[in-house]
Design a protein around this motif. Structure first.
Motif, PDB file in Angstrom:
ATOM      1  N   ASP A   1       0.815  -1.215   0.000  1.00 24.83           N
ATOM      2  CA  ASP A   1       0.000   0.000   0.000  1.00 24.83           C
ATOM      3  C   ASP A   1       0.841   1.254   0.000  1.00 24.83           C
ATOM      4  N   ILE A   2       2.103   1.182   0.395  1.00 27.17           N
ATOM      5  CA  ILE A   2       2.959   2.379   0.417  1.00 27.17           C
ATOM      6  C   ILE A   2       3.895   2.409  -0.780  1.00 27.17           C
ATOM      7  N   GLY A   3       3.643   1.492  -1.727  1.00 29.79           N
ATOM      8  CA  GLY A   3       4.375   1.543  -2.975  1.00 29.79           C
ATOM      9  C   GLY A   3       5.634   0.730  -3.038  1.00 29.79           C
ATOM     10  N   ARG A   4       5.889  -0.101  -2.072  1.00 31.91           N
ATOM     11  CA  ARG A   4       7.080  -0.926  -2.110  1.00 31.91           C
ATOM     12  C   ARG A   4       6.764  -2.224  -2.846  1.00 31.91           C
ATOM     13  N   SER A   5       7.769  -2.775  -3.499  1.00 30.14           N
ATOM     14  CA  SER A   5       7.597  -3.980  -4.309  1.00 30.14           C
ATOM     15  C   SER A   5       8.127  -5.202  -3.556  1.00 30.14           C
ATOM     16  N   TYR A   6       7.409  -6.304  -3.666  1.00 25.99           N
ATOM     17  CA  TYR A   6       7.788  -7.555  -2.997  1.00 25.99           C
ATOM     18  C   TYR A   6       7.648  -8.694  -3.983  1.00 25.99           C
ATOM     19  N   LEU A   7       8.568  -9.642  -3.891  1.00 24.49           N
ATOM     20  CA  LEU A   7       8.509 -10.832  -4.718  1.00 24.49           C
ATOM     21  C   LEU A   7       7.886 -11.946  -3.863  1.00 24.49           C
ATOM     22  N   ARG A   8       6.702 -12.369  -4.239  1.00 20.98           N
ATOM     23  CA  ARG A   8       5.947 -13.367  -3.475  1.00 20.98           C
ATOM     24  C   ARG A   8       6.270 -14.759  -4.002  1.00 20.98           C
ATOM     25  N   ALA A   9       6.752 -15.655  -3.081  1.00 22.05           N
ATOM     26  CA  ALA A   9       7.042 -17.052  -3.419  1.00 22.05           C
ATOM     27  C   ALA A   9       6.297 -17.950  -2.438  1.00 22.05           C
ATOM     28  N   ILE A  10       5.670 -19.010  -2.955  1.00 23.43           N
ATOM     29  CA  ILE A  10       4.917 -19.949  -2.119  1.00 23.43           C
ATOM     30  C   ILE A  10       5.544 -21.332  -2.293  1.00 23.43           C
ATOM     31  N   LEU A  11       6.016 -21.914  -1.175  1.00 24.86           N
ATOM     32  CA  LEU A  11       6.673 -23.214  -1.195  1.00 24.86           C
ATOM     33  C   LEU A  11       5.927 -24.179  -0.275  1.00 24.86           C
ATOM     34  N   PRO A  12       5.982 -25.467  -0.546  1.00 24.94           N
ATOM     35  CA  PRO A  12       5.311 -26.437   0.339  1.00 24.94           C
ATOM     36  C   PRO A  12       6.076 -26.617   1.653  1.00 24.94           C
ATOM     37  N   TYR A  13       5.319 -26.800   2.768  1.00 22.16           N
ATOM     38  CA  TYR A  13       5.889 -27.105   4.091  1.00 22.16           C
ATOM     39  C   TYR A  13       5.862 -28.625   4.248  1.00 22.16           C
ATOM     40  N   ARG A  14       7.039 -29.230   4.240  1.00 22.22           N
ATOM     41  CA  ARG A  14       7.125 -30.691   4.232  1.00 22.22           C
ATOM     42  C   ARG A  14       7.647 -31.207   5.576  1.00 22.22           C
ATOM     43  N   THR A  15       7.163 -32.397   5.944  1.00 22.21           N
ATOM     44  CA  THR A  15       7.656 -33.076   7.137  1.00 22.21           C
ATOM     45  C   THR A  15       8.936 -33.826   6.791  1.00 22.21           C
ATOM     46  N   ALA A  16       9.493 -34.526   7.822  1.00 21.82           N
ATOM     47  CA  ALA A  16      10.725 -35.284   7.594  1.00 21.82           C
ATOM     48  C   ALA A  16      10.510 -36.400   6.593  1.00 21.82           C
ATOM     49  N   THR A  17       9.256 -36.875   6.454  1.00 22.07           N
ATOM     50  CA  THR A  17       8.952 -37.945   5.502  1.00 22.07           C
ATOM     51  C   THR A  17       8.565 -37.414   4.132  1.00 22.07           C
ATOM     52  N   GLY A  18       8.567 -36.095   3.946  1.00 24.90           N
ATOM     53  CA  GLY A  18       8.224 -35.511   2.658  1.00 24.90           C
ATOM     54  C   GLY A  18       6.753 -35.191   2.488  1.00 24.90           C
ATOM     55  N   GLN A  19       5.935 -35.431   3.495  1.00 27.57           N
ATOM     56  CA  GLN A  19       4.495 -35.162   3.388  1.00 27.57           C
ATOM     57  C   GLN A  19       4.247 -33.662   3.546  1.00 27.57           C
ATOM     58  N   ILE A  20       3.333 -33.139   2.693  1.00 25.93           N
ATOM     59  CA  ILE A  20       2.992 -31.712   2.737  1.00 25.93           C
ATOM     60  C   ILE A  20       1.986 -31.479   3.854  1.00 25.93           C
ATOM     61  N   GLN A  21       2.353 -30.635   4.815  1.00 22.68           N
ATOM     62  CA  GLN A  21       1.456 -30.319   5.917  1.00 22.68           C
ATOM     63  C   GLN A  21       1.284 -28.819   6.081  1.00 22.68           C
ATOM     64  N   GLY A  22       1.462 -28.083   5.028  1.00 21.77           N
ATOM     65  CA  GLY A  22       1.281 -26.644   5.078  1.00 21.77           C
ATOM     66  C   GLY A  22       2.062 -25.972   3.970  1.00 21.77           C
ATOM     67  N   VAL A  23       2.120 -24.645   4.023  1.00 15.60           N
ATOM     68  CA  VAL A  23       2.859 -23.880   3.012  1.00 15.60           C
ATOM     69  C   VAL A  23       3.716 -22.847   3.714  1.00 15.60           C
ATOM     70  N   VAL A  24       4.745 -22.392   2.975  1.00 15.30           N
ATOM     71  CA  VAL A  24       5.632 -21.334   3.448  1.00 15.30           C
ATOM     72  C   VAL A  24       5.489 -20.164   2.472  1.00 15.30           C
ATOM     73  N   LEU A  25       5.009 -19.043   3.015  1.00 16.39           N
ATOM     74  CA  LEU A  25       4.816 -17.844   2.206  1.00 16.39           C
ATOM     75  C   LEU A  25       5.976 -16.895   2.463  1.00 16.39           C
ATOM     76  N   ILE A  26       6.752 -16.564   1.378  1.00 10.23           N
ATOM     77  CA  ILE A  26       7.926 -15.695   1.500  1.00 10.23           C
ATOM     78  C   ILE A  26       7.679 -14.440   0.678  1.00 10.23           C
ATOM     79  N   LEU A  27       7.815 -13.290   1.341  1.00  9.22           N
ATOM     80  CA  LEU A  27       7.650 -11.985   0.675  1.00  9.22           C
ATOM     81  C   LEU A  27       8.970 -11.232   0.802  1.00  9.22           C
TER      82      LEU A  27
END
Length: 890
Positions: free
Chosen positions: A796-822
């Motif tokens: 809203d104040i005019g700054r630019s962000y690069l949004r990346a969405i990655l899967p949140y994986r357990t030790a066994t590789g199962q997806i149990q969420g997401v990681v949102l990086i701005l």
């Protein structure tokens, strides 16, 4: 506000589940402070306070020095420290050594009991060992209550079962029932707060009714007790049975007579331990015993009376001290110890001499090895000690005392009796002691007005020496009080309502019955005379030597064989037997016939009695012998035949009894052999179980070490992660499977309105300061395993962000969420813009130069890397080295 009531909850490391259930159900109220102690290794670290804080709404504290005990608070003990309470504040004593006898629950309960009394409740939960048993005994002695978890439901039954077997537990409950029982216990008014209008004070008639019920049920007249003591015990039983008033409690006593037995047992407070108050026994060992032994000749025994011995620990303690002294001085022990009590159950335990490991807490390892033997049932006092102690049922108030005593030990008995009875008992002790004998009382007892009769040897421990003044001695009048405390059941002829002497009219009536009524003798199952009515002179005679009440030692010889056979037939057939036997009349010296009826009397829950009725018939024609001048062989033959017949019957009965006994002994022998085989098998199983437990213990120790290491690693990793999250300037948001917020970095606060309380809220509920309408859709796609391209978003104040969405994986590789990086790319965008502008400017300058002059650039290898259009036209000629005409720029 300081708590008026204390609830101590004790268990071992295996009681964690029970503690969780308990505190999940406990509610505030009742003016209670809760102390939680675990019998665990002093080196073991515990997180019990953190766990209880998650289970209970009550404030939880780890005990600290001088911390006050406040109402509705929980205090968790620290391993390796002994806890005590003084003036409502906690005091801690560090454990000097990690001794295997470390008993934190016993130590704390023993310290709390004298101060809180009836306002103390001990709750014994699951655990191995016996910690809490001795402390529970102290709680009972001072009027408190003890609850125990049902051993059949406990994961480890050792601790509750030990307290139950010791007889100190008021109620046995399942864990889920304990909170309600605690609240009901806390609902009672403290005994010190009873007003004159309370039911215990005003309802004197109901109070006397309860005393009468106890006397009728047990033969125990408790009127010599202090009224306040009786009332407190009645009040305690009423509270445990949830009976609000005395009339309702009396109705319960009528409906459930066994409750009378429990109340009577509560009144007979039998709490004792080995070497109780070690400092007092040290005085006894160093000063009293040497003085007593020095005053004795070589052939004189040292006589001791333990009055109120309970289960025998104190009697055996004195015996051990005496045996040690005689052994150390290389003398044969000359000891006679008389240990007496009115509680027959306690006396049976004392005679057995078997005690638990917890009872030997004050017995050193050397004494334990010397004077105790390990058996399947526990530790038994060895034969050498048992032989010098004689246990006997004795009414301290009504029965004749022992005499010529060197030491009288009467600890914690007088405090329960009224002042008049105390004074008379102290005079009794003064009379029974030899000149210069010793009196050993309890720490809360004193001599009162009889202090001039004794010289204090140790005032703190109430050890006195008799003042040798024969002029002050006077024979005591027995019974000391009409309120007899005997637990023996009254025999026929004794009055259940009054123990006073009969009036003159009663004596007159008894004389008439004795003169004109039939002779009756009542005997018990062991052939001992219990009661005699009428004139028994023609049938009984006093034997020479030591007096005895054994019937066959008193009956006249002509009646012996026939009467023995008649009693055996009555015992076997359980019906009346009548016989007639010749006997010489004492009045006329003539022969007469005695008719004897033997009537068996069966009694429920008691030994059988036999009523013998005698009737002398002087005028019987068949049995009257001829006069002395005509006495012939015929009468002698008849007399011998009768004796032979009686002897034959007696012999036949003896043979049958021998056969029966032989069969029973054979059966018992077979059972013993079978039991021995079972015990051997059980012993082998126990040995195997012991080895398995040792192995399991080692595995648990290794696992515990591994877990401790993992815990350290986890703490280090957690610290590293927190530092990483809080130091990074990249906005990172962790979401779970439902797209609820799991964790975020502080940089997220610039792009979203987030506070710590938003953990667990859906992503769409959070106000965002950037525009990204497809954010939720892209997160759901990543949850499904799809890949989403990076996207540039604008705040809203005019700054630019690069949004990346990655899967949140357990030790066994199962997806149990997401990681949102701005990632903030505003500076990159600005630099790119400047580069574009600069490139444009350079392009314009290059075009200008191209039109103005021919320019060519080459590298160090003489390769042309740049040239203008004018350069190309200039090079179109036939000059082989046209660049020589150009100025060189390096």
């Amino acid at each position: 506000m300081l708590a008026k009531r204390i609830v101590l909850i004790g268990g071992s490391a295996g009681s964690l589940i029970e503690i969780e259930r308990l505190f999940q159900l406990i509610e505030p109220g009742g003016d209670i402070a809760y102390i939680v102690l675990q019998h665990i290794s002093p080196e073991h670290n515990t997180f019990l306070d953190t766990l209880i804080a998650g289970w209970s709404s009550l404030p939880v504290n780890v005990v600290a020095e001088a911390m006050p005990l406040e109402s509705d608070h929980v205090y968790v003990g620290s391993p390796g420290q002994l806890l005590s309470v003084q003036d409502g504040a906690i005091h801690l004593t560090p454990l000097e050594s990690s001794d295997e006898r470390y008993k934190p629950i016993d130590h704390t309960l023993s310290g709390l009991a004298p101060f809180y009394g009836e306002n103390l409740l001990a709750v014994i939960l699951s655990g191995t060992g016996s910690d809490g048993t001795l402390g529970a005994a102290q709680v009972c002695e001072h009027g408190g209550s003890v609850f125990a978890e049902d051993p059949t439901r406990a994961e480890f039954s050792g601790m509750p079962l030990s307290a139950i077997r010791a007889g100190h537990v008021s109620r046995v409950l399942q864990t889920q029932a304990l909170p309600e029982a605690i609240q009901l216990w806390a609902g009672q008014e403290p005994a010190t707060a009873a007003s004159p209008d309370s039911p215990l004070v005003s309802d004197e008639q109901a109070f006397q009714t309860i005393i009468s019920l106890i006397k009728a049920r047990t033969g125990n007249d408790i009127r010599a007790y202090k009224p306040a003591t009786i009332r407190r015990r009645i009040f305690r039983r009423m509270s445990l049975q949830q009976q609000p008033t005395m009339p309702e409690y009396i109705q319960m006593l009528h409906a459930q007579p066994e409750e009378i037995d429990r109340l009577a047992e509560d009144l007979l407070i039998g709490v004792t331990t080995f070497f109780r108050d070690p400092e007092a026994f040290a005085v006894l060992e160093k000063e009293v015993i040497p003085a007593m032994a020095a005053s004795k000749q070589a052939d004189q025994p040292l006589r001791v009376w333990i009055a109120g011995c309970s289960t025998g620990e104190e009697a055996y303690s004195v015996a051990i001290l005496l045996i040690e002294w005689f052994t150390a001085h290389q003398q044969a022990p000359r000891i006679q110890i008389f240990a007496t009590d009115i509680d027959n159950d306690a006396l049976r335990s004392a005679r057995n001499g078997i005690y638990t490991e917890a009872a030997l807490l004050n017995v050193g390892a050397e004494r334990q090895a010397r004077f105790f033997e390990l058996t399947a049932d526990g530790y038994r006092v060895n034969k050498m000690v048992r032989e010098v102690v004689v246990f006997a049922s004795h009414n301290l108030i009504a029965d004749p005392p022992f005499s010529r005593l060197d030491l009288v030990v009467c600890r914690n008995v007088l405090i329960y009796l009224n002042a008049d009875v105390q004074k008379k008992l102290l005079n009794l002790f003064h009379f029974t002691l030899n000149d210069g004998g010793y009196l050993f009382l309890g720490s809360a007892e004193n001599l009162g007005s009889t202090g001039h009769q004794f010289h204090p040897l140790s005032k703190p421990w109430r050890i006195y020496r008799q003042v040798a003044d024969a002029g002050t001695r006077s024979a005591p009048q027995l019974p000391i009080s009409s309120a007899s405390l005997s637990r023996r059941h009254p025999t026929i002829g004794e009055s259940m309502a009054d123990s006073e002497a009969p009036t003159h009219q009663d004596a007159y009536y008894r004389g008439l019955i004795a003169e004109h009524g039939p002779t009756q003798i009542l005997i018990n199952d062991r052939h001992q005379v219990v009661f005699i009515a009428g004139n028994a002179g023609p049938y009984l005679e006093t034997p020479l030597g030591q007096p005895s009440l054994e019937l066959f030692g008193m009956i006249r010889q002509p009646l012996l064989l026939g009467l023995r056979a008649a009693i055996n037939r009555a015992k076997q057939n359980k019906k009346k037997v009548s016989i007639s036997l010749p006997i010489k009349s004492a009045a006329s010296a003539a022969m007469a016939t005695t008719h004897i009826d033997v009537l068996p009397i069966e009694r429920q829950d008691r030994d059988a009695l036999f009523l013998l009725s005698f009737k002398l018939d002087i005028n019987a024609p068949d049995d009257s012998p001829p006069s002395a001048d005509t006495l012939g062989d015929s009468w002698v033959l008849r007399q011998m035949e009768r004796e032979m017949t009686a002897l034959r019957e007696d012999l036949q009965q003896t043979i049958e009894q021998s056969r029966t006994s032989n069969m029973e002994l054979r059966a018992a022998n077979e059972e013993v052999m079978a039991m021995n085989e079972e015990l051997q098998s059980a012993n082998e199983e126990l040995e195997s179980a012991k080895e398995e437990l040792l192995s399991l213990n080692e595995e648990l120790s290794v696992t515990n070490s591994v877990l401790d290491g993992k815990l350290v690693e986890l703490e280090t990793l957690n610290v590293d992660l927190n530092n990483l999250l809080y130091s990074t300037e990249t906005a990172t948001l962790l979401l779970d499977e439902a797209l609820h917020i799991r964790r975020y970095t502080p940089a997220c606060a610039k792009l979203m309105r987030l506070i710590p309380a938003d953990i667990g809220r859906p992503l769409d509920d959070i106000v965002r300061h950037f525009s990204d309408p497809v954010l939720t859709r892209d997160c759901s796609m990543v949850m499904q395993g799809l890949k989403v391209e990076e996207k540039e978003v604008l705040s809203d104040i005019g700054r630019s962000y690069l949004r990346a969405i990655l899967p949140y994986r357990t030790a066994t590789g199962q997806i149990q969420g997401v990681v949102l990086i701005l990632s903030d790319i505003t500076s990159i965008k600005l630099a790119d813009k400047k580069l574009r502008e600069r490139a444009h400017e350079l392009q314009w300058q290059a075009n200008l130069l191209d039109r103005a002059a021919p320019i060519m650039a080459r590298d160090l290898d003489n390769h042309i890397v740049f040239g203008t259009q004018r350069r190309n036209s200039f090079m179109a000629g036939n000059d082989p080295m046209p660049w020589a005409k150009f100025p060189m720029i390096y």
